[in-house]
Design a protein around this motif. Sequence first.
Motif, PDB file in Angstrom:
ATOM      1  N   ASP A  24       1.337  -1.022  -0.245  1.00  0.00           N
ATOM      2  CA  ASP A  24      -0.270   0.037   0.287  1.00  0.00           C
ATOM      3  C   ASP A  24       0.803   1.417  -0.057  1.00  0.00           C
ATOM      4  N   THR A  26       0.123   4.598   0.532  1.00  0.00           N
ATOM      5  CA  THR A  26       0.081   5.393   1.381  1.00  0.00           C
ATOM      6  C   THR A  26       0.473   5.112   3.100  1.00  0.00           C
ATOM      7  N   THR A  27       0.311   3.442   3.722  1.00  0.00           N
ATOM      8  CA  THR A  27       0.776   3.442   4.484  1.00  0.00           C
ATOM      9  C   THR A  27       2.406   3.085   4.145  1.00  0.00           C
ATOM     10  N   GLN A  29       2.100  -0.350   4.151  1.00  0.00           N
ATOM     11  CA  GLN A  29       2.184  -1.573   5.273  1.00  0.00           C
ATOM     12  C   GLN A  29       2.105  -2.577   3.326  1.00  0.00           C
TER      13      GLN A  29
END
Length: 78
Positions: A24, A26-27, A29
């Motif tokens: 991901d 944005t995160t 992760q």
Amino acid sequence: RLNALAKNVIVDEKGHAKGVAYIDRTTKQEVEVYAKAVILAASCSETARIMLNSKSRHWPTGLANSSGQLGKNLMDHM
């Protein structure tokens, strides 16, 4: 999924695709998703990259790369 960068295909003990791991954006992760069918349609070079990253006990050199030709002699079409 938005802002997802496919990392590799997850395979079962028989070597069949059962999901995809992605990052991901944005995160940052790693996430795993599972499905009945996995279709790679990420352009010529990106599909080869994902398959080469998909190493497992059944596919030690990358998914469906028993010949060693995966990622070689590529031709992208518009």
